[in-house]
Structures are given as C-alpha cells and as structure tokens.
Design an enzyme around this catalytic site. Structure first.
Site, PDB file in Angstrom:
ATOM      1  N   LYS A  50       0.846  -1.205   0.000  1.00 54.46           N
ATOM      2  CA  LYS A  50       0.000   0.000   0.000  1.00 54.46           C
ATOM      3  C   LYS A  50       0.877   1.249   0.000  1.00 54.46           C
ATOM      4  O   LYS A  50       0.618   2.207  -0.739  1.00 54.46           O
ATOM      5  CB  LYS A  50      -0.953  -0.029   1.208  1.00 54.46           C
ATOM      6  CG  LYS A  50      -2.029  -1.103   1.063  1.00 54.46           C
ATOM      7  CD  LYS A  50      -2.767  -1.422   2.352  1.00 54.46           C
ATOM      8  CE  LYS A  50      -3.661  -2.651   2.145  1.00 54.46           C
ATOM      9  NZ  LYS A  50      -4.309  -3.128   3.359  1.00 54.46           N
ATOM     10  N   GLN A  94      -4.348  -1.490   9.643  1.00 48.42           N
ATOM     11  CA  GLN A  94      -4.253  -2.840   9.099  1.00 48.42           C
ATOM     12  C   GLN A  94      -4.762  -3.869  10.115  1.00 48.42           C
ATOM     13  O   GLN A  94      -4.315  -3.890  11.265  1.00 48.42           O
ATOM     14  CB  GLN A  94      -2.780  -3.134   8.717  1.00 48.42           C
ATOM     15  CG  GLN A  94      -2.584  -4.449   8.005  1.00 48.42           C
ATOM     16  CD  GLN A  94      -3.235  -4.504   6.622  1.00 48.42           C
ATOM     17  OE1 GLN A  94      -3.172  -3.559   5.850  1.00 48.42           O
ATOM     18  NE2 GLN A  94      -3.873  -5.617   6.301  1.00 48.42           N
ATOM     19  N   ASP A 117     -11.058   2.232   4.216  1.00 47.77           N
ATOM     20  CA  ASP A 117     -11.247   0.781   4.172  1.00 47.77           C
ATOM     21  C   ASP A 117     -12.735   0.432   4.154  1.00 47.77           C
ATOM     22  O   ASP A 117     -13.109  -0.691   3.829  1.00 47.77           O
ATOM     23  CB  ASP A 117     -10.607   0.149   5.425  1.00 47.77           C
ATOM     24  CG  ASP A 117      -9.421  -0.746   5.076  1.00 47.77           C
ATOM     25  OD1 ASP A 117      -9.266  -1.069   3.887  1.00 47.77           O
ATOM     26  OD2 ASP A 117      -8.671  -1.105   5.995  1.00 47.77           O
TER      27      ASP A 117
END
Ligand code: NAP
Length: 280
Positions: A50, A94, A117
C-alpha cells in the site's frame, strides 16, 4: 472450455495510471495514513504494498509502525490525532490487531469521511441502504472484476462463500444492489456444492487453499477468488485454479487477481476521501 483469465494486475495498473495522471498537476495530493500494529508478516507485506503504491501514484503517505503491546488508549489517541490532520484524507488500520485491542472500537474511531477501508459501522450501514460512498476496497475490487468479464450481474445467480464483515457480506450486498440473486454460504452451510453448481457468479472468500474444486463449478461461471493462502511453498487462492479453469468461463488468478485490484480501489477511495473533505 478453458476460462478467460481476468488479469487483475493489468486492470489495476490501468486504474492506477489514470489516478496518477489525474493528480499529477493538482495542487493537493490525496494523503493516506497507514497504521500497522505489531509485526504480523502478512500485514507487513500488505502495508508495504500500500505504501509503495501510494508513492508510485504520487499520493502523500504517512506510515505508523506501532509496537504490538501498544495500549488501546494510545492507539485511539493516535487515530484521534490523524482524524484532525487535514493532509491525511484516509486512515487505514491494518487488521488483524493484537488480541488485547478491540478491533471494532478502533475501526469505529476513524472519522467516516476518512474511512477508506469502509469498515466502520456507518460505512457498512451505508452499504445496506444502497448509499455507499467509501465501500470496502476488496468488495469494490470483486465487483469491478466481475463487471470486467462483461457477462452482466442483473438476474444472475451469485454465490458468495464467506460471510466476513470485510469481504463476504459487503460483496453480497453489492451484488444484491446490482440485482443478482444472491446466496451466501459459510462454514455451517450443508452441501455448499449444491449452491455453487448453480452459480453464474461465484465469489470465494474463505481462506482455505484450493477449497473449490472443478465439480463444484457451473460451466461458464465467472469465478472470483479472494483467498490468499500459503500452500506448497507458494501463494494460492481458495479455488483449485488449474482444474477449475477448465470449466469456468472467467477466473481470477492468485496472485494477480483480487489483490492488486484491492489496492487500486483503496487508492480510489483515498481520492474520494480527499473530495469528501472539501465538502465538510
Ligand atoms: P474470515 O473473516 O476468516 O472469514 C472466512 C469466512 O469463510 C467465514 O465466513 C467462514 O464461515 C467461511 N468458511 C470457513 N470455512 C468454510 C468452509 N469450509 N466452507 C464455506 N465457508 C467457510 O476471512 P476474510 O477476512 O473474509 O478473508 C477470506 C480470505 O480472503 C482470506 O484468505 C484472506 O486472506 C483473503 N483476503 C484477501 C484480500 C485481497 O485483497 N485479496 C482482502 C481480504 C481478505 P463462518 O462465518 O461460519 O466462520
């Protein structure tokens, strides 16, 4: 029949190069905060990808590598700080987080317009009310890949295997919104093959190497493999790719399918978050 391979990497590269040109001459760069807690090797790899992609497309990126023993309160404080920073339009924590930290609490501490997200309760709720702005990147990736096959979604029998909040359920909701007839299978489903054999569109998000065999797939189906597993010293999906490709009409490989598309969708979500910030 041999399936056409849906090249997720190629489609993702095109999206990323469009994003790069779009922001090349813009005054403001989309900014993404990447928060990694601990040193889970898979999470480190995902965050590395990412971060690398952010740099390649010209986004601003700040990475926070936090000790695995960080307290929930300190993590909440960091997210609160990131929520206030105008140059960070998106915040990604994450997952999974260490066991002593409540993931739901942490995820929901991200401001909705920075939730790139798409995992906050509000973002997931918006998906239910067909009002999604920042939808989960993997689910968006799956939909994009299905659409790229060109066989349509409306009226099709779609079977989603897996019901996680971050993949299975959002994918099912998005397929429903596109007027597919959706069945969700999970670990308690009796005889999943009975369902998968009727699927024009089959999405597998389980996390079990090569779970889906050739005799479980309808001839000509669009098969999207979300799984990422390590088996026999390599990365494989949840679909027995080599055999299933003999019956499917379209199939995504692992690696090179949903993975790169997920990152491309995350970058798109970050750009969307920057646009949202202008309206707040
Ligand atoms: P998860 O939270 O562990 O959920 C797995 C789902 O699979 C659960 O709903 C579970 O059912 C179901 N399941 C387990 N065994 C099954 C079986 N034998 N038959 C049918 N269903 C079964 O996993 P996730 O986060 O959704 O991720 C799924 C996979 O996708 C993993 O391999 C993950 O690494 C991968 N992934 C890839 C990307 C990407 O960008 N490519 C992104 C996210 C995840 P129950 O609910 O009944 O337990």
């Amino acid at each position: 029949m041999t399936a056409k391979i849906i090249d997720g990497k190629k489609i993702a590269d095109k999206i990323l190069s469009e994003l790069k040109s779009k922001i090349k001459n813009s005054k403001q760069k989309p900014g993404l905060a990447l928060v990694l807690v601990g040193n889970n090797p898979a999470s480190e790899i995902y965050v590395n990808f990412k971060e690398k992609t952010c740099k390649e497309v010209g986004f601003y990126c700040e990475r926070f590598n936090l000790d695995k023993n960080i307290s929930e309160l300190d993590l909440l404080k960091l997210i609160n700080d990131l929520n206030q920073k105008p140059n960070l339009h998106g915040i990604l924590v994450q997952l999974p987080l260490p066991k002593h930290i409540n993931e739901h609490l942490i995820t929901n501490s991200i401001l909705p317009h920075k939730d790139v997200d798409g995992f906050t309760s509000l973002s997931l709720g918006n998906l239910m009310s067909e009002n999604a702005i920042l939808a989960p990147a993997t689910a968006r990736a799956v939909l994009h890949l299905i659409e790229s096959a060109g066989t349509g979604i409306e009226g099709k029998n779609a079977v989603v295997i897996g019901r996680s909040n971050i993949v299975g359920k959002p994918v099912a909701m998005m397929l429903l919104e596109k007027n597919a007839t959706v069945t969700i299978c999970h670990s308690r489903t009796k005889n999943p093959a009975e369902h998968t054999r009727k699927a024009d569109i089959l999405v597998v998000a389980v996390g079990k190497p090569r779970l889906i065999k050739k005799d479980m797939v309808k001839e000509g189906a669009v098969v999207i493999d979300v799984g990422i597993n390590r088996a026999d010293g390599k990365i494989v999906g949840d679909v027995d790719f080599e055999n299933v490709k003999e019956v499917a009409g379209f199939i995504t490989p692992v690696p090179g399918g949903v993975g790169p598309m997920t990152i491309a969708m995350l970058m798109q979500n970050t750009l969307t978050a920057m646009e949202l910030a202008k309206r707040i």
